[in-house]
Design an enzyme around this catalytic site. Structure first.
Site, PDB file in Angstrom:
ATOM      1  N   PRO A 244      37.323  71.557   0.431  1.00  0.00           N
ATOM      2  CA  PRO A 244      38.120  70.263   0.286  1.00  0.00           C
ATOM      3  C   PRO A 244      38.148  69.955   1.869  1.00  0.00           C
ATOM      4  CG  PRO A 244      39.438  72.109  -0.557  1.00  0.00           C
ATOM      5  CD  PRO A 244      38.014  72.817   0.070  1.00  0.00           C
ATOM      6  N   GLU A 245      37.820  68.441   1.886  1.00  0.00           N
ATOM      7  CA  GLU A 245      38.079  67.887   2.999  1.00  0.00           C
ATOM      8  C   GLU A 245      39.235  66.705   2.998  1.00  0.00           C
ATOM      9  OE1 GLU A 245      34.205  66.539   5.259  1.00  0.00           O
ATOM     10  OE2 GLU A 245      33.394  68.500   4.737  1.00  0.00           O
TER      11      GLU A 245
END
Ligand SMILES: [Zn+2]
Length: 271
Positions: A2-3
């Site tokens: 997850p960014e």
């Protein structure tokens, strides 16, 4: 992994479901995250009201009175809401049960995520206090990047990945923003001037904003907080496209490893 866009998508999905609710119970099924989940978490959190859900870099901040529950999704974490009574699965390590009969659930197969409590200002927590300006806020500007990179011999892409310089852009978005700004990722950061930094900041914001609007990128097992896969990955210009034609000029996209991260660029469009 997850960014920033995935974390922001999660925040936006969860905020209306949790803000104003009171913590009814805290369930920790596995304390062994990147750092151990504090033993006193249930005691300090139960009965508190969630006042706001904020984000700093890739940290989610559940503001609860004079303290904050800090959650990081690590490499494989996913945070979403289920109805009370929904049985947990193998990697569902943490539940925040709310007075509104909703459960905020953390699933994290690789357990690189974090669930921490901080009394006082969370922005002063040791994991957060040295993080650079948020890319979507006015705190990030060309003058800051120009000044901070004068002494850097490293590549511009490595500078973008340094969280002291900019908060949590992440590898995918660094690749994509550099393509849009027509900057070669290997160019030394100190050779980038103010005008190009201004363009780069615009392109970083454009890339992140589009990704957030698309619900984050659905890579590996990421699913957003509403349980739907995002679709931004269909729009990558260069990321993951090594050897394929550049969407602008048809030159083959090059791939290499820079700062131990996969890097993709068009040798013709990016100088
Ligand atoms: Zn090209």
């Amino acid at each position: 992994m997850p960014e920033l866009p995935e974390v922001e998508t999660t925040r936006r999905g969860l905020a209306p479901l949790v803000c104003g609710a009171t913590v009814a119970a805290v369930v920790v099924r596995n304390r062994a995250m990147r750092q151990p989940v504090p033993r006193n978490l249930a005691r300090v959190l139960t009965g508190r009201r969630i006042d706001a859900l904020e984000r700093r870099a890739k940290y989610l901040l559940f503001r609860a009175g004079d303290g904050t529950l800090i959650v990081h999704l690590g490499m494989s974490g996913r945070l979403w809401v289920v109805a009370a009574g929904t049985p947990p699965e193998t990697h569902d390590h943490f539940d925040l049960a709310l007075s509104n009969r909703r459960i905020v659930r953390l699933r994290d197969p690789r357990r690189f995520g974090l669930v921490l409590w901080h009394a006082g200002d969370p922005l002063q927590h040791k994991l957060l206090r040295d993080i650079g300006p948020e890319p979507l806020s006015d705190a990030l500007n060309a003058e800051w990047l120009y000044r901070e990179t004068r002494g850097r011999s490293g590549a511009i892409k490595n500078a973008l990945m340094d969280s002291h310089l900019i908060a949590g852009i992440g590898n995918i978005y660094a690749n994509e923003a550099l393509f849009r700004a027509r900057i070669n990722p290997r160019l030394p950061a100190r050779k980038v001037g103010r005008a190009r930094y201004a363009v780069l900041i615009d392109k970083i914001r454009e890339t992140l904003t589009e990704a957030i609007a698309a619900g984050g990128s659905s890579l590996r097992d990421y699913v957003n907080s509403a349980g739907e896969a995002g679709y931004f990955q269909n729009r990558f210009f260069v990321y993951g496209r090594g050897g394929e034609p550049c969407l602008t000029c048809r030159t083959a996209v090059k791939s290499l490893v820079l700062g131990q991260r996969s890097t993709f660029y068009c040798p013709r469009c990016q100088r």
